[in-house]
Design a protein around this motif. Structure first.
Motif, PDB file in Angstrom:
ATOM      1  N   LEU A   1      11.418   5.541  -1.206  1.00  0.00           N
ATOM      2  CA  LEU A   1      11.195   4.902  -2.495  1.00  0.00           C
ATOM      3  C   LEU A   1      10.091   5.604  -3.305  1.00  0.00           C
ATOM      4  CD1 LEU A   1      11.309   1.181  -1.294  1.00  0.00           C
ATOM      5  CD2 LEU A   1      13.085   2.366  -2.612  1.00  0.00           C
ATOM      6  N   SER A   2       9.173   6.216  -2.628  1.00  0.00           N
ATOM      7  CA  SER A   2       8.030   6.822  -3.314  1.00  0.00           C
ATOM      8  C   SER A   2       8.354   8.118  -4.015  1.00  0.00           C
ATOM      9  CB  SER A   2       6.894   7.056  -2.304  1.00  0.00           C
ATOM     10  OG  SER A   2       6.392   5.823  -1.817  1.00  0.00           O
ATOM     11  N   VAL A   3       9.501   8.696  -3.712  1.00  0.00           N
ATOM     12  CA  VAL A   3       9.852   9.977  -4.336  1.00  0.00           C
ATOM     13  C   VAL A   3      10.900   9.801  -5.429  1.00  0.00           C
ATOM     14  CG1 VAL A   3       9.245  11.294  -2.290  1.00  0.00           C
ATOM     15  CG2 VAL A   3      11.601  10.455  -2.566  1.00  0.00           C
ATOM     16  N   ILE A   4      11.246   8.563  -5.728  1.00  0.00           N
ATOM     17  CA  ILE A   4      12.251   8.325  -6.777  1.00  0.00           C
ATOM     18  C   ILE A   4      11.612   8.514  -8.143  1.00  0.00           C
ATOM     19  CG2 ILE A   4      13.799   6.605  -7.805  1.00  0.00           C
ATOM     20  CD1 ILE A   4      14.023   5.337  -5.032  1.00  0.00           C
TER      21      ILE A   4
ATOM     22  N   SER B   1       3.958   4.719  -6.123  1.00  0.00           N
ATOM     23  CA  SER B   1       5.333   4.959  -6.551  1.00  0.00           C
ATOM     24  C   SER B   1       5.490   4.558  -8.017  1.00  0.00           C
ATOM     25  CB  SER B   1       6.308   4.146  -5.694  1.00  0.00           C
ATOM     26  OG  SER B   1       6.245   2.766  -6.043  1.00  0.00           O
ATOM     27  N   ARG B   2       6.679   4.750  -8.540  1.00  0.00           N
ATOM     28  CA  ARG B   2       6.938   4.356  -9.929  1.00  0.00           C
ATOM     29  C   ARG B   2       7.422   2.910 -10.038  1.00  0.00           C
ATOM     30  NH1 ARG B   2      10.402   8.221 -13.406  1.00  0.00           N
ATOM     31  NH2 ARG B   2      11.729   8.498 -11.551  1.00  0.00           N
ATOM     32  N   PHE B   3       7.532   2.226  -8.910  1.00  0.00           N
ATOM     33  CA  PHE B   3       7.863   0.806  -8.928  1.00  0.00           C
ATOM     34  C   PHE B   3       6.612  -0.005  -9.269  1.00  0.00           C
ATOM     35  CE2 PHE B   3      11.149   2.479  -6.062  1.00  0.00           C
ATOM     36  CZ  PHE B   3      12.286   1.883  -6.581  1.00  0.00           C
ATOM     37  N   GLU B   4       6.793  -1.033 -10.091  1.00  0.00           N
ATOM     38  CA  GLU B   4       5.709  -1.964 -10.395  1.00  0.00           C
ATOM     39  C   GLU B   4       5.847  -3.174  -9.481  1.00  0.00           C
ATOM     40  OE1 GLU B   4       4.521  -5.105 -13.912  1.00  0.00           O
ATOM     41  OE2 GLU B   4       5.530  -3.242 -14.482  1.00  0.00           O
TER      42      GLU B   4
ATOM     43  N   LEU C   1       9.495  -0.005   7.448  1.00  0.00           N
ATOM     44  CA  LEU C   1       8.825  -0.053   6.151  1.00  0.00           C
ATOM     45  C   LEU C   1       8.300   1.325   5.755  1.00  0.00           C
ATOM     46  CD1 LEU C   1       6.867  -3.425   6.508  1.00  0.00           C
ATOM     47  CD2 LEU C   1       9.035  -3.028   5.347  1.00  0.00           C
ATOM     48  N   LEU C   2       7.776   2.066   6.706  1.00  0.00           N
ATOM     49  CA  LEU C   2       7.280   3.421   6.427  1.00  0.00           C
ATOM     50  C   LEU C   2       8.423   4.335   5.985  1.00  0.00           C
ATOM     51  CD1 LEU C   2       4.827   3.700   9.440  1.00  0.00           C
ATOM     52  CD2 LEU C   2       4.163   3.997   7.046  1.00  0.00           C
TER      53      LEU C   2
ATOM     54  N   SER D   1       0.820  -1.211   0.000  1.00  0.00           N
ATOM     55  CA  SER D   1       0.000   0.000   0.000  1.00  0.00           C
ATOM     56  C   SER D   1       0.851   1.256   0.000  1.00  0.00           C
ATOM     57  CB  SER D   1      -0.949  -0.002   1.210  1.00  0.00           C
ATOM     58  OG  SER D   1      -0.229   0.166   2.427  1.00  0.00           O
ATOM     59  N   LEU D   2       1.982   1.203   0.675  1.00  0.00           N
ATOM     60  CA  LEU D   2       2.873   2.362   0.744  1.00  0.00           C
ATOM     61  C   LEU D   2       3.537   2.652  -0.597  1.00  0.00           C
ATOM     62  CD1 LEU D   2       4.558   1.609   4.194  1.00  0.00           C
ATOM     63  CD2 LEU D   2       2.962   3.488   3.707  1.00  0.00           C
TER      64      LEU D   2
END
Length: 375
Positions: free
Chosen positions: A372-375, A298-301, A365-366, A293-294
């Motif tokens: 990771l979400s801002v990459i 993001s741009r990760f699949e 994890l948070l 969910s976190l």
């Protein structure tokens, strides 16, 4: 002369060292960073002053063997003879090494399905055998055409890891039925089933070789309390196999380690009276769902994760660099450590995949997901 001339420092050591150097959040190595169950700690404290610190019997502590037999009966409806069909090992890796080195020799071939855990091939090489590594399908399901093409009169063993590290894939019933039809043609091939993540399965149930009547008499099954009870440093696992195979493995085991850490065996034996393996699976499901969910925006699949405590992601929307380079860049520039999937392939197949371990505190994890979400 080296038996392993091409073996260097493992990718796990390399990534963890780099993570330490750069103060990165380490989601690379597969071990939890949260405390073990308080009940296990209390039992351990009670036991440490008891007279339990000498050798146990070579095959394992009798009370632990009995409780594993009970667990196997409850979980898989398989009745196991504790005297002739079970062996406590110094972690599942030692059990796997023992199994391979008991039955594989010069001229023998061992089929390994890639991406594969890194201990399989070296164990085969030390035994004098030849690893035959073939790739799974793109979705990490077994490719039975490739397996059949690899089978030959030289094949002594096939190694199957289910639930699968590094991908989290779990074999379904159709996979087992197809495999049974195929392997029936090769009655002399042994099966080594690495089931160390058997109690960490989510949407689909883990189907064990314990439950397959057509296969169980030719299968050696490796399990791990380190994984199931998140005490990886205790290095306690076990093998279950028919008597004719177990008798030979015990011969090797007794000269490899003789007996396993007595204190850990006693503590685990006591803990098995109170632990709920279903609760452990549920705990990891919550962590998987949190991590997914976190990262959903993001741009990760994110690839499906049926079991284990690993999440595989594709980063093709972020970079076209190879996965080893990108994984190192992720540590240095973004402060999170992962494992590149290409290292699990014999031919270094690079599909721009990384493996994250989510066996971490929610806080970890948070914090990782925020980076990771801002990459």
């Amino acid at each position: 002369m080296s038996k392993l001339p091409n073996v260097t420092a493992s990718i796990f050591s390399v990534m963890s060292q780099l993570a330490n150097e750069h103060g990165a959040i380490n989601l690379s190595q597969g071990f939890p960073n949260f405390p073990v169950d308080e009940r296990l700690l209390q039992l351990s404290e009670q036991l440490q002053r008891e007279n339990i610190h000498q050798y146990t019997p070579m095959a394992g502590l009798p009370s632990l063997l009995e409780k594993i037999a009970r667990l196997t009966l409850e979980q898989y409806k398989r009745k196991v003879n504790i005297a002739t069909e079970m062996l406590i090992t110094a972690g599942a890796t030692q059990g796997i090494f023992t199994a391979i080195n008991t039955f594989v020799g010069k001229g023998d071939e061992v089929i390994i399905l890639d991406p594969s855990y890194d201990s399989y091939e070296p164990s085969v090489l030390v035994a004098g055998g030849t690893p035959v590594r073939i790739s799974l399908n793109d979705d990490y399901s077994p490719n039975f055409n490739r397996i059949e093409a690899a089978l030959s009169p030289k094949t002594r063993m096939i190694v199957i890891n289910n639930p699968h590290n590094p991908t989290g894939k779990i074999w379904n019933l159709a996979d087992f039925e197809a495999f049974e039809t195929l392997i029936e043609k090769y009655p002399n091939v042994l099966i080594l089933s690495d089931e160390v993540y058997e109690y960490i399965a989510f949407l689909h149930p883990h189907i064990s070789f314990h439950t397959r009547p057509k296969l169980v008499d030719r299968t050696i099954i490796a399990s791990s309390f380190g994984k199931s009870l998140h005490v990886t440093g205790w290095k306690v696992g076990y093998l279950i196999a028919p008597e004719k195979w177990m008798a030979e493995m015990k011969k090797v085991h007794q000269f490899l380690v003789f007996s396993v850490n007595s204190f850990a065996q006693h503590a685990i034996s006591a803990y098995l009276d109170v632990v709920d393996f279903g609760a452990i699976s549920e705990m990891y499901l919550q962590k998987r769902d949190l991590f997914q969910s976190l990262l959903k925006n993001s741009r990760f699949e994110l690839l499906p994760c049926d079991g284990t405590y690993f999440q595989v992601v594709n980063y093709k929307n972020i970079s076209h660099k190879n996965d080893v380079v990108f994984a190192k860049e992720l540590i240095v520039k973004h402060g999170v450590a992962a494992i590149p999937i290409s290292v699990f392939y014999n031919d270094s197949t690079d599909r721009q995949m990384l493996r994250f371990c989510f066996a971490k505190t929610d806080e970890t994890l948070l914090a990782a997901a925020e980076k990771l979400s801002v990459i």
